[in-house]
Motif scaffolding. Structure first.
Motif, mmCIF file in Angstrom:
data_model
loop_
_atom_site.group_PDB
_atom_site.id
_atom_site.type_symbol
_atom_site.label_atom_id
_atom_site.label_comp_id
_atom_site.label_asym_id
_atom_site.label_seq_id
_atom_site.Cartn_x
_atom_site.Cartn_y
_atom_site.Cartn_z
ATOM 1 N N SER A 72 33.077 -17.732 -12.919
ATOM 2 C CA SER A 72 32.640 -17.110 -11.987
ATOM 3 C C SER A 72 32.677 -15.704 -11.980
ATOM 4 C CB SER A 72 33.406 -17.553 -11.184
ATOM 5 O OG SER A 72 35.056 -17.086 -10.519
ATOM 6 N N HIS A 105 33.262 -30.178 -19.857
ATOM 7 C CA HIS A 105 33.624 -30.261 -18.687
ATOM 8 C C HIS A 105 35.602 -30.538 -18.857
ATOM 9 C CE1 HIS A 105 29.697 -30.530 -17.405
ATOM 10 N NE2 HIS A 105 29.981 -29.215 -17.763
ATOM 11 N N TYR A 137 39.458 -26.646 -14.973
ATOM 12 C CA TYR A 137 38.540 -26.871 -15.337
ATOM 13 C C TYR A 137 37.410 -26.377 -14.724
ATOM 14 C CZ TYR A 137 34.240 -26.010 -17.923
ATOM 15 O OH TYR A 137 32.756 -25.989 -18.381
ATOM 16 N N GLU A 138 36.705 -25.160 -14.787
ATOM 17 C CA GLU A 138 36.172 -24.893 -13.626
ATOM 18 C C GLU A 138 35.055 -23.575 -14.505
ATOM 19 O OE1 GLU A 138 37.516 -22.834 -10.592
ATOM 20 O OE2 GLU A 138 38.505 -21.071 -11.772
#
Length: 421
Positions: A407, A362, A403-404
């Motif tokens: 979506s 991540h 960081y994600e």
């Protein structure tokens, strides 16, 4: 003429049978004795309570006031009437030894119960008094009182059974010794709670008013009561969680007292940076970052040191990887450190650190470690949110990305809309 036969002789003289005269004589004397005992009880009760009230009004301590509130004088007043009845009941029932024996045993059992009432009242007074003393506010006084009362009730119950059965107390206790295993099984929680309350008190593990977190029981709040068998925690949503006292020594829990007594409350949170957004900084990029006031002087001195090193060692800077260089993540880490050191909500006397954690799936975490100067929950959350609101908004200024997980918005524009035929 004997006093116990005063009515009996009169009834015989009037022609009443001996049996009837005996019953009427005993009944009349018994009623008279009970009326006398009740009147004496009322009079003595008023005298003792009045004396206590006048005495309490003249003293500075509130201990005597608590004695009255816990009905100690009222219970003590019952002793004299009880002794009166015990003294005269043999004369009243002189012709009825079997009934006399039953009533005497009943009065002796009542005497035991009255003694327990008096002991409970006195212990209740000590409990209330100790709770008014600051040094005992956080001590489990209720647990100790309950332990004393349990032992008192056990001794009182055994004494009552010994009186009823006619067996001596020592022999009666010896007889039930074989049932000790059953007694231990029945009072298992009480015994464990008693041992736990002693250890909790001696080791100062928990005090009333401490903020504790007990994940196993879903407790997260302030301790409001410590009893022999349970500890009550009022959670922050105002619900009450009840925890067995022995769980405090058998299970792991968190006590926040150390934080509350310290100079700050810890903030330990990280920002995860995308790995592919990390890069070396060019001279133009460094010059642009000098516009950020908090790190402008740092960049000036740092860039001068790096350029001097590269020039002295004749480093080929055609490729940025050669020699010493500034990176956007390193400058951002320095910015975080400087910003936190200058934040008004952070305790400057405690540790302030920004560190890089090992990179993972991540991204690479940049962790802030500091302590807020305000330990109150609401203000603590506000300070932490204020700091990270700013840091998250500052990330793009260093050409970095957080960081994600992807979506739906991440795929917009990648999927072409179907064309109409």
């Amino acid at each position: 003429m004997k006093i116990e036969h005063i009515l009996y002789d009169y009834l015989i003289e009037t022609g009443v049978s001996e049996a009837t005269a005996g019953y009427l004589n005993a009944a009349a004397l018994l009623i008279g004795l009970l009326i006398l005992a009740l009147l004496l009880d009322v009079v003595i009760k008023r005298i003792i309570i009045g004396v206590f009230a006048r005495f309490a009004g003249k003293t500075r301590t509130n201990f005597d006031d608590l004695l009255i509130q816990n009905n100690v004088p009222r219970n003590v007043a019952h002793i004299v009437p009880l002794l009166l009845v015990l003294e005269f009941i043999p004369q009243v029932l002189v012709d009825f030894p079997y009934v006399e024996n039953l009533i005497e045993k009943g009065l002796q059992v009542f005497g035991i119960i009255l003694t327990l009432w008096i002991v409970r009242s006195i212990l209740g007074t000590f409990k209330d008094y100790f709770k008014t003393l600051p040094r005992f506010n956080d001590k489990p006084i209720d647990s100790y009182i309950q332990v004393f009362m349990i032992f008192a009730w056990i001794i009182g119950t055994l004494s009552a059974f010994a009186i009823i059965t006619g067996i001596e107390f020592i022999k009666f206790v010896t007889t039930i010794g074989t049932a000790s295993a059953i007694i231990i099984l029945v009072f298992r929680d009480t015994i464990l709670g008693f041992v736990a309350s002693i250890q909790v008190s001696v080791n100062d593990m928990v005090r009333i008013g401490d903020w504790v977190t007990f994940e196993k029981y879903g407790a997260d709040g302030d301790v409001i009561e410590i009893n022999l068998s349970t500890v009550k925690v009022q959670n922050f949503d105002l619900t009450i969680t009840t925890i067995p006292t022995y769980a405090l020594i058998s299970d792991s829990f968190k006590n926040w007292r150390g934080m509350q007594n310290s100079g700050g409350r810890r903030i330990k949170r990280a920002l995860s940076i995308k790995l592919d957004s990390i890069s070396y900084l060019t001279s133009n990029e460094v010059d642009k970052l000098k516009e950020i006031e908090l790190i402008s002087s740092y960049l000036e001195s740092r860039q001068a040191d790096i350029n001097s090193f590269n020039e002295n060692n004749e480093i080929n800077k055609a490729a940025l990887i050669n020699g010493r260089n500034l990176t956007n993540i390193g400058v951002f880490r320095k910015y975080m450190q400087t910003y936190i050191e200058n934040h008004s909500g952070v305790n400057k006397d405690m540790m302030i650190m920004v560190r890089q954690l090992p990179p993972g799936a991540h991204g690479i975490p940049i962790e802030m470690y500091a302590f807020s100067s305000d330990k109150r929950w609401k203000n603590y959350e506000y300070i932490m949110a204020d700091i990270f609101d700013h840091l998250i908004a500052a990330v793009p200024y260093f050409n970095l990305e957080l960081y994600e997980l992807p979506s739906n918005s991440s795929f917009k524009g990648l999927i072409s809309e179907p064309t109409s035929k």
